[in-house]
Design a protein around this motif. Sequence first.
Motif, PDB file in Angstrom:
ATOM      1  N   THR A  46       0.830  -1.210   0.000  1.00  0.00           N
ATOM      2  CA  THR A  46       0.000   0.000   0.000  1.00  0.00           C
ATOM      3  C   THR A  46       0.867   1.263   0.000  1.00  0.00           C
TER       4      THR A  46
ATOM      5  N   PRO B  53       1.823   3.424   4.441  1.00  0.00           N
ATOM      6  CA  PRO B  53       0.805   2.386   4.257  1.00  0.00           C
ATOM      7  C   PRO B  53      -0.566   2.838   4.734  1.00  0.00           C
TER       8      PRO B  53
ATOM      9  N   ARG C 261      -5.852  -2.309   5.547  1.00  0.00           N
ATOM     10  CA  ARG C 261      -6.465  -3.263   4.629  1.00  0.00           C
ATOM     11  C   ARG C 261      -7.447  -4.108   5.411  1.00  0.00           C
TER      12      ARG C 261
ATOM     13  N   TYR D 224      -8.143  -4.626  -0.103  1.00  0.00           N
ATOM     14  CA  TYR D 224      -6.859  -5.100  -0.584  1.00  0.00           C
ATOM     15  C   TYR D 224      -6.632  -4.599  -2.010  1.00  0.00           C
ATOM     16  N   PRO D 225      -5.360  -4.516  -2.423  1.00  0.00           N
ATOM     17  CA  PRO D 225      -5.065  -4.015  -3.776  1.00  0.00           C
ATOM     18  C   PRO D 225      -5.795  -4.756  -4.888  1.00  0.00           C
TER      19      PRO D 225
ATOM     20  N   GLY E 115      -6.805  -0.902  -5.634  1.00  0.00           N
ATOM     21  CA  GLY E 115      -5.380  -0.650  -5.507  1.00  0.00           C
ATOM     22  C   GLY E 115      -4.971   0.703  -6.061  1.00  0.00           C
TER      23      GLY E 115
ATOM     24  N   CYS F 156       1.426  -1.716   9.666  1.00  0.00           N
ATOM     25  CA  CYS F 156       1.855  -2.513   8.503  1.00  0.00           C
ATOM     26  C   CYS F 156       2.932  -3.515   8.885  1.00  0.00           C
TER      27      CYS F 156
END
Length: 533
Positions: free
Chosen positions: A295, A308, A311, A314-315, A319, A508
């Motif tokens: 991220t 970051p 999440r 999520y990507p 994203g 993160c």
Amino acid sequence: MDLAELNETARKESDSQKPVQIRCCIAAACLATNSQAVKQRLEEAVTAEKLAEQVEVYGVGCMRLCCQGPLVQVENNTEPESIITLYEKVTPDHAPSIITALNGGETTVSQSDLTHPFFTSQMSIVLENSGKVNPERIQSYIAAQGYQVLYHVLREMTPSEVVDSITRSGLRGRGGAGYPTGLKWATVAKAEGERKFVICNADEGDPGAFMDRSVLESDPHRVLEGMAIAAYAVGANYGYIYIRAEYPIAISRLQTAISQAQSFGILGSQIFDSRFDFKIDIRIGAGAYVCGEETALMASIEGKRGTPHDRPPYPAESGLWGYPTLINNVETYANVAPIIRNGAEWFASIGTEKSKGTKVFALAGKITNTGLIEVPMGTSLQQIVEVMGGGVPENGVVKAVQTGGPSGGCIPASAFDSPVDYESLTELGSIMGSGGMIVMDESTNMVDVARYFMEFCMDESCGKCIPCRVGTVQLYNLLTRISVGEASLADLELLEELCDMVKHTSLCGLGQSAPNPVFSTLRYFRDEYLALI
């Protein structure tokens, strides 16, 4: 370009090869020891001996045994059987002697023992072209079956068939966490969005790690081909390679490779006369370790500060600029073409039940054979460190090996019979990570090791969340008090409590994994902490 043109390019490149190939390692490690001058002197010696029609000198990427650089490989095909010689620690003054040896003359240049386990125990999938193809000539890559798989995929496979092949292969992400690659691709393929992106994470920042850099310097087209196949599979038309500025050679060769692929019609619009369009751009990072987190990486690509965010999402769902995005690292993409070429079952037959294929490792630290290796998953630490790596120089004793960078842990020599796979390393209190292995001998103080990695995490923290921003500082201070003999047992208890808090409350992966070196050194080398209290 169609298949006939691709094959014709390969044929012309193969036909143009001269009987004797002299490959000079022009990768970062060898360049630092003047390999460019070695290459120039070899070219001059070939001209002086009037051998230009029989001998070709060119630069290649990493030849793996970095500690013996500059390396020069001579492949002589003038005999019925090809003869390969690898010269070590070559200087410009050695060049005439190497050329003289082609005609049966004597040479005083040291030669590598190619029967040593460092070479014979390797299994090359990701590195199959490294040290062989010219990374600055697309024709050299095409002659090594390059882009044949991409053509086959675009003309003969559906996107879902590609995803299924990667899924059945058992390939897991080589960036650290080992998430199933096929599952990630399938998620992005199913996600709805007007646009989709593919990202290659080349922000390799672990101390002692140089795997991704070596792949990009040696075989950039392999990564481009893997990214293009991935983009077709998930429905993306644009890709980014995020690479740190400290890798100028890799950046230069990537730029050259992208330009060449575009000029050949292999990147861009209607690739191989299909309906598939795919373009790749490079984004250069300023060296922030946290930008290896996906991220933070995407925020940096978007032009924002590289920090970051939470999440989910999520990507794969939301994203880059809010669109579905596939993120894999360099080594993961480099595995894609061989899997499609040789079949998912072939790849799945290598390695262990849950960790398929091979893994590239960078051996560094107190070890005889510093360099790059690629071995099947499940190879023991004993085989890697003691047999292939040659152990500690001058008959020293290995104490531990640190895997996974600052996010990993220190594994004692008593556990070296363990196989190297995702689950086994986790049980030992470490992780696979991207593939760095730092070997330590008996002179190493394990408290200082933990302190070193905590200092790294402290300096690299982006500061967005308090547990990481403040917690790593306090952990570093506690480790410093212990190392100088000013700590009490209460400080040791506080150290463990704080490690647990930072691990479970940081935003993160940087903060969540920062305590890992402390946990592992306390687990295996607690007596060294107690001796300082």
